[in-house]
Each structure stands twice: as structure tokens, then as C-alpha cells.
Design an enzyme around this catalytic site. Structure first.
Site, PDB file in Angstrom:
ATOM      1  N   PHE A  34       0.837  -1.199   0.000  1.00 27.99           N
ATOM      2  CA  PHE A  34       0.000   0.000   0.000  1.00 27.99           C
ATOM      3  C   PHE A  34       0.871   1.246   0.000  1.00 27.99           C
ATOM      4  O   PHE A  34       1.753   1.397   0.837  1.00 27.99           O
ATOM      5  CB  PHE A  34      -0.903  -0.007   1.240  1.00 27.99           C
ATOM      6  CG  PHE A  34      -1.864   1.146   1.309  1.00 27.99           C
ATOM      7  CD1 PHE A  34      -2.790   1.361   0.302  1.00 27.99           C
ATOM      8  CD2 PHE A  34      -1.858   2.005   2.396  1.00 27.99           C
ATOM      9  CE1 PHE A  34      -3.694   2.411   0.373  1.00 27.99           C
ATOM     10  CE2 PHE A  34      -2.761   3.053   2.483  1.00 27.99           C
ATOM     11  CZ  PHE A  34      -3.676   3.263   1.470  1.00 27.99           C
TER      12      PHE A  34
ATOM     13  N   TYR B 218       0.734   5.413   0.255  1.00 29.12           N
ATOM     14  CA  TYR B 218      -0.122   6.522   0.699  1.00 29.12           C
ATOM     15  C   TYR B 218       0.609   7.857   0.660  1.00 29.12           C
ATOM     16  O   TYR B 218       0.021   8.909   0.872  1.00 29.12           O
ATOM     17  CB  TYR B 218      -0.655   6.257   2.112  1.00 29.12           C
ATOM     18  CG  TYR B 218       0.441   6.039   3.128  1.00 29.12           C
ATOM     19  CD1 TYR B 218       0.984   7.107   3.835  1.00 29.12           C
ATOM     20  CD2 TYR B 218       0.941   4.765   3.374  1.00 29.12           C
ATOM     21  CE1 TYR B 218       2.003   6.901   4.758  1.00 29.12           C
ATOM     22  CE2 TYR B 218       1.952   4.555   4.292  1.00 29.12           C
ATOM     23  CZ  TYR B 218       2.481   5.631   4.979  1.00 29.12           C
ATOM     24  OH  TYR B 218       3.482   5.423   5.887  1.00 29.12           O
TER      25      TYR B 218
ATOM     26  N   GLU C 104      12.022   2.196   3.566  1.00 33.98           N
ATOM     27  CA  GLU C 104      11.061   2.589   4.597  1.00 33.98           C
ATOM     28  C   GLU C 104      11.519   2.327   6.039  1.00 33.98           C
ATOM     29  O   GLU C 104      11.002   2.927   6.954  1.00 33.98           O
ATOM     30  CB  GLU C 104       9.726   1.879   4.359  1.00 33.98           C
ATOM     31  CG  GLU C 104       9.103   2.142   3.003  1.00 33.98           C
ATOM     32  CD  GLU C 104       8.724   3.593   2.769  1.00 33.98           C
ATOM     33  OE1 GLU C 104       8.355   4.301   3.735  1.00 33.98           O
ATOM     34  OE2 GLU C 104       8.816   4.044   1.613  1.00 33.98           O
TER      35      GLU C 104
END
Length: 190
Positions: free
Chosen positions: A11, A13, A88
Site C-alpha cells: 500500500f 499513501y 522505509e
């Protein structure tokens, strides 16, 4: 880890929406319930420095978040996961979580389990609770190796607009950051 070996969904965002950096076989609009997109994480590596931290998005507690779901094929799964972890998990301010995403209605509301990077509220870089003005000053005045912090916000808002997603809080933040830049108030302390 079994998710990874079979291929998986991830995902996006924030910057993953407009700069994924990995190969994927499908890209679909998706909604994650129970979390909201928020400028709640101090950036000391990409959009700021340890001396002047920028501010980037994290998935924090909230109602829901619209974004992009990418399906990664099995043959690219391990390399993509390694890339995402390097990108990340630099300071471990996020945790990896496998969460259910609802694909946009044009895909019949199908639900898939996806890898999501959720902000850790117990991490020293967590910066939740800043008001709009504090966020705007910080974003307008910081830059890091990946460029101006403001560009991160502007790219995110532009991509959401392209998707037809209107987030009033981000639109208000964008307006304040643009005003600070136009006024030459790009220093967090001014």
C-alpha cells in the site's frame, strides 16, 4: 514472510504513490480502514536532516486512508521487499503490518491483504499532534537529500487530486506551505 514468497500487495499513501521504485503487475486505487495519512513523522534522512528534521507522512490512527495498492509478482517479491525495507525502515520509525485493503469500487470492492508501513508512536521521530501552522512552517523550511520537504507535500496532494481524492486537511496544509514560501518564511523559526 510467507506472503513475500508468493508475491504480495503493498500500500502506497505518500511517496510510494508517485515514486514506487519497484516493478509491479497491477496498480489499483485502494482504501485502508483504521488508519489515516498524517504528517506525523520527523524526516532526518530524506526530506530533512538530523539538525533540521523535515516532516513526512505516516499511517497513524484514524478513520481511513485512500491510496494505491501495487501487486508485486512472485519473481520480484523478495527483491521488492528488500528494496522497501531499505527505503522505509531506515530508522525503524515504521513497522511492517499486513492489513486488509479494499480495492476501489470499480474492482467490485475486493479485499486484499497488503504490506503497509505504519508509524510507530513510540519512536523518537514520531511527531503527531502538531497543529497546521507548525506543520506548515516545518515543511516550508526544510530540505534533505531527496529535496525540499514542500515538494513531498505538493507531489502527494497532486497525485491525490489526479486520483479524485480530496483531503481537506492536506489541501489546507498545502495552502499554508505555499503562503510561507511566497512570503519568504521558509525558516522554521520565522
Amino acid at each position: 514472510m510467507s506472503h513475500i514468497h508468493q508475491g504480495f500487495w503493498v500500500f502506497g499513501y505518500g511517496s510510494l504513490m508517485w515514486r514506487p521504485g519497484f516493478s509491479f503487475v497491477e496498480r489499483r486505487r485502494a482504501r485502508l480502514d483504521g488508519f489515516a495519512r498524517a504528517f506525523c513523522l520527523s524526516s532526518v534522512r530524506y526530506r530533512g536532516t538530523p539538525e533540521r528534521p523535515g516532516l513526512v507522512l505516516g499511517l497513524d490512527e484514524g478513520a481511513s486512508c485512500e491510496g494505491v495498492a501495487y501487486r508485486v509478482a512472485r519473481e520480484h517479491a523478495e527483491a521488492t521487499h528488500a528494496y522497501l525495507r531499505e527505503r522505509e525502515m531506515v530508522t525503524y520509525a515504521y513497522r511492517e503490518a499486513w492489513l486488509p485493503l479494499t480495492l476501489h469500487p470499480e474492482h467490485a470492492g475486493e479485499t486484499v491483504e497488503a504490506l503497509c508501513y505504519v508509524v510507530r508512536r513510540d519512536h523518537p521521530q514520531y511527531a503527531g499532534g502538531l497543529d497546521l501552522e507548525a506543520q506548515a512552517r516545518r515543511i516550508a523550511g526544510c530540505r534533505g537529500p531527496a529535496g525540499p520537504n514542500a515538494d513531498y507535500l505538493f507531489n502527494t496532494v497532486a497525485h491525490l487530486r489526479e486520483m479524485g481524492v480530496e483531503e481537506p486537511a492536506l489541501i489546507a496544509l498545502e495552502a499554508r506551505v505555499r503562503a510561507h514560501i511566497a512570503e519568504g518564511c521558509t525558516d522554521e523559526g520565522t
